[in-house]
Design a protein around this motif. Structure first.
Motif, mmCIF file in Angstrom:
data_model
loop_
_atom_site.group_PDB
_atom_site.id
_atom_site.type_symbol
_atom_site.label_atom_id
_atom_site.label_comp_id
_atom_site.label_asym_id
_atom_site.label_seq_id
_atom_site.Cartn_x
_atom_site.Cartn_y
_atom_site.Cartn_z
ATOM 1 N N TYR A 139 0.913 -1.118 0.026
ATOM 2 C CA TYR A 139 0.102 0.064 0.174
ATOM 3 C C TYR A 139 0.941 1.150 0.124
ATOM 4 O O TYR A 139 2.061 1.172 0.340
ATOM 5 N N ILE A 140 0.160 2.403 -0.293
ATOM 6 C CA ILE A 140 1.059 3.709 -0.610
ATOM 7 C C ILE A 140 1.939 4.336 0.462
ATOM 8 O O ILE A 140 2.875 4.584 0.377
ATOM 9 N N ALA A 141 1.591 3.943 1.763
ATOM 10 C CA ALA A 141 2.103 4.438 2.866
ATOM 11 C C ALA A 141 3.433 3.731 3.198
ATOM 12 O O ALA A 141 4.696 4.492 3.259
ATOM 13 N N GLY A 142 3.501 2.490 2.707
ATOM 14 C CA GLY A 142 4.867 1.585 2.835
ATOM 15 C C GLY A 142 5.640 1.870 1.448
ATOM 16 O O GLY A 142 6.691 2.004 1.807
ATOM 17 N N LYS A 143 5.050 2.021 0.337
ATOM 18 C CA LYS A 143 5.787 2.356 -0.761
ATOM 19 C C LYS A 143 6.475 3.520 -0.578
ATOM 20 O O LYS A 143 7.557 3.758 -0.989
ATOM 21 N N MET A 144 5.609 4.623 -0.149
ATOM 22 C CA MET A 144 6.284 6.074 0.001
ATOM 23 C C MET A 144 7.567 6.087 0.997
ATOM 24 O O MET A 144 8.522 6.836 0.595
ATOM 25 N N MET A 145 7.594 5.176 2.027
ATOM 26 C CA MET A 145 8.587 5.436 2.913
ATOM 27 C C MET A 145 10.149 4.735 2.277
ATOM 28 O O MET A 145 11.091 5.247 2.397
ATOM 29 N N VAL A 146 9.881 3.865 1.294
ATOM 30 C CA VAL A 146 10.810 3.187 0.332
ATOM 31 C C VAL A 146 11.333 4.452 -0.453
ATOM 32 O O VAL A 146 12.656 4.567 -0.622
ATOM 33 N N VAL A 147 10.548 5.046 -1.110
ATOM 34 C CA VAL A 147 10.827 6.239 -2.019
ATOM 35 C C VAL A 147 11.463 7.317 -1.274
ATOM 36 O O VAL A 147 12.504 7.796 -1.780
ATOM 37 N N ARG A 148 11.019 7.442 -0.219
ATOM 38 C CA ARG A 148 11.885 8.675 0.530
ATOM 39 C C ARG A 148 13.233 8.238 0.901
ATOM 40 O O ARG A 148 14.197 8.949 1.005
ATOM 41 N N SER A 149 13.612 7.099 1.224
ATOM 42 C CA SER A 149 14.968 6.277 1.589
ATOM 43 C C SER A 149 15.659 6.561 0.132
ATOM 44 O O SER A 149 16.930 6.890 0.149
#
Length: 314
Positions: A72-82
């Motif tokens: 889901y988006i919340a998890g995906k975006m933490m990866v992209v922030r890294s």
């Protein structure tokens, strides 16, 4: 960027991120209907991630922890922030007790409301946390405030690549992130204006009080409003007032009424509660129009993946 992912929980998303397509596949939460598959442009996700990293001061010296699913988006975006910041990312299996291991200083983590109590038992030095995916119970919010963690509620959706506004836990107003402004439509619902993103403009079903183009107070969902005898009742407002007096999960929804057209009813996740006492307490904190006409006990609520309660009329 250094991703610590011993169970390879983020591998599928990383493979998708690195493929030759300009989008990733995501799914809406399903809290207001059937979950649907959508395509999110990687360019939009990068814009959102860079904005969040600027707001929270995330750099290649930072440590992030991800206790959410990358489905889901919340998890995906933490990866992209890294990826965009070069920060270290530690990936955990999602649970109600995130960050049980002591990671030392954690510059940012993202959780859903059902993980708040577990997070507060963590031994890590958590500097900042963002909470999304559902309404935050008043008592849980107060515990976060008391913990002195720099905590924020998020406002956004899958279609906007995570949050477009943030609210510090001790405040009521949401503030837009970079490049976002807000207006209201004829219903009093928020329209998100995002000139730098591909979607440009998105009209929501969220009723809000707009303070200026970058600040608003969230009232509730337009599709949840109960029209009872000509009085419009917002379940989310009623729930906030009841949260201090009901010791178990609950929600307010509307049902048909011959007398009122619609009427408010209260569902509680319990089989051992005195309904008369609940109604008596409700009368002490609500106006007479908002008091539920009935209390209905349910052994277990239906929930989304993030723990958000589905407002089902049973």
């Amino acid at each position: 960027m250094r991703i610590v992912d011993p169970e390879r929980l983020a591998t599928a998303f990383l493979d998708e991120w690195r493929n030759d397509k300009d989008y990733v596949i995501a799914h809406t939460s399903g809290s207001t209907g059937t979950p649907k598959e959508i395509h999110l442009l990687k360019s939009d996700m990068l814009l959102s991630a860079k904005s969040t990293c600027r707001i929270f001061g995330i750099t290649d010296r930072s440590r992030l922890v991800l206790p959410l699913s990358t489905d889901y988006i919340a998890g995906k975006m933490m990866v992209v922030r890294s990826i965009v910041s070069g920060a270290e990312l530690i990936v955990e299996r999602p649970s109600s007790h995130p960050l049980t291991e002591n990671y030392g200083k954690v510059d940012l983590t993202a959780i859903v409301p059902s993980q708040i109590d577990g997070l507060l038992k963590s031994q890590s030095d958590i500097r900042q946390v963002i909470v999304g995916g559902g309404q935050i119970p008043a008592d849980s919010e107060q515990r976060l405030i008391d913990s002195l963690i720099d905590a924020y509620a998020t406002y956004g959706m899958t279609e906007t690549c995570s949050h477009v506004a943030l609210r510090k836990m001790s405040e009521e107003r949401f503030t837009a992130i970079d490049g976002i402004t807000f207006t209201l439509d004829h219903r009093g619902c928020l329209t998100i204006n995002a000139s730098e993103f591909s979607f440009k403009k998105l009209t929501t079903n969220d009723i809000a009080m707009l303070h200026d183009s970058r600040h608003f107070t969230w009232i509730g969902r337009a599709d949840n409003v109960i029209n009872s005898g000509g009085v419009k009742l917002h379940p989310e407002i009623i729930e906030r007032r009841l949260s201090a007096i009901i010791p178990c999960p609950f929600y307010i929804t509307g049902r048909r009424s011959e007398r009122w057209g619609e009427e408010a009813v209260l569902y509680v996740e319990s089989t051992d509660i005195d309904k008369n006492i609940i109604i008596e307490k409700a009368r002490s904190v609500l106006d007479r129009y908002s008091v539920p006409k009935e209390v209905i006990c349910v052994p277990e609520f239906q929930r989304t993946y993030s723990g958000k309660i589905k407002r089902v009329l049973l």
